[in-house]
Write a protein that holds these residues in place. Structure first.
Motif, mmCIF file in Angstrom:
data_model
loop_
_atom_site.group_PDB
_atom_site.id
_atom_site.type_symbol
_atom_site.label_atom_id
_atom_site.label_comp_id
_atom_site.label_asym_id
_atom_site.label_seq_id
_atom_site.Cartn_x
_atom_site.Cartn_y
_atom_site.Cartn_z
ATOM 1 N N PRO A 109 -9.071 2.820 1.693
ATOM 2 C CA PRO A 109 -9.649 2.524 1.069
ATOM 3 C C PRO A 109 -10.849 3.270 0.451
ATOM 4 O O PRO A 109 -11.287 3.428 1.281
ATOM 5 N N VAL A 110 -11.700 2.920 -0.071
ATOM 6 C CA VAL A 110 -13.314 3.151 -0.987
ATOM 7 C C VAL A 110 -14.240 2.575 -0.408
ATOM 8 O O VAL A 110 -14.378 1.376 -0.447
ATOM 9 N N GLU A 111 -14.961 3.610 0.328
ATOM 10 C CA GLU A 111 -16.250 2.542 1.275
ATOM 11 C C GLU A 111 -17.018 2.762 -0.402
ATOM 12 O O GLU A 111 -16.949 3.636 -0.898
ATOM 13 N N THR A 112 -17.831 1.677 -0.670
ATOM 14 C CA THR A 112 -19.344 1.400 -0.711
ATOM 15 C C THR A 112 -20.606 1.702 -1.017
ATOM 16 O O THR A 112 -21.033 1.692 0.402
ATOM 17 N N GLN B 37 -11.009 -4.846 -0.891
ATOM 18 C CA GLN B 37 -11.985 -3.509 -0.502
ATOM 19 C C GLN B 37 -10.977 -2.680 -2.224
ATOM 20 O O GLN B 37 -9.684 -2.771 -2.904
ATOM 21 N N ARG B 38 -11.719 -1.727 -2.887
ATOM 22 C CA ARG B 38 -11.282 -0.779 -3.468
ATOM 23 C C ARG B 38 -10.262 0.353 -2.897
ATOM 24 O O ARG B 38 -10.474 0.716 -2.125
ATOM 25 N N LYS B 39 -9.694 0.535 -3.898
ATOM 26 C CA LYS B 39 -8.217 1.593 -3.149
ATOM 27 C C LYS B 39 -8.323 2.727 -4.205
ATOM 28 O O LYS B 39 -8.454 2.698 -5.000
ATOM 29 N N LYS B 40 -7.996 4.805 -3.438
ATOM 30 C CA LYS B 40 -7.931 5.328 -4.446
ATOM 31 C C LYS B 40 -6.309 5.430 -3.693
ATOM 32 O O LYS B 40 -6.693 5.856 -2.662
ATOM 33 N N THR C 212 -2.835 4.405 -1.159
ATOM 34 C CA THR C 212 -3.764 4.053 -0.953
ATOM 35 C C THR C 212 -4.918 4.429 -0.301
ATOM 36 O O THR C 212 -3.882 3.389 1.547
ATOM 37 N N THR D 59 -21.743 0.781 3.718
ATOM 38 C CA THR D 59 -22.178 2.187 4.798
ATOM 39 C C THR D 59 -23.644 1.675 5.337
ATOM 40 O O THR D 59 -24.014 2.133 6.290
#
Length: 86
Positions: free
Chosen positions: A77-80, A5-8, A75, A84
């Motif tokens: 998690p970023v949803e792509t 997972q990408r995190k921001k 951080t 979605t």
């Protein structure tokens, strides 16, 4: 398949930064009041300039909070779009 997972970072929306900002504002005001304090007011507190020392302590506390937020950021998690649509 394990996808990473990408995190921001939460950044300015981190609650620690908001709390540090409020405490720093109050600490700055107390420090200014302590610097311009009347000697008679200081004498009432057994010769200790409570506003000055309290303001400095609040500024140091705010600095620790900001340092904590920068060293250990939260951080999110970023949803792509692919996630979605599934």
């Amino acid at each position: 398949m394990a996808e990473q997972q990408r995190k921001k970072k939460a950044g300015a929306f981190d609650i620690r930064v908001v709390i540090a900002s409020l405490i720093a504002i109050y600490g700055l005001l107390l420090t200014i009041l302590g610097i311009i304090a009347d000697p008679q007011e200081v004498a009432k507190a057994a010769g200790i300039n409570i506003n000055l020392w309290g303001g400095i302590a609040m500024l140091a506390f705010a600095a620790v909070f900001v340092l904590w937020a920068r060293l250990r950021p939260i951080t999110v998690p970023v949803e792509t779009k692919a996630e979605t649509n599934e």
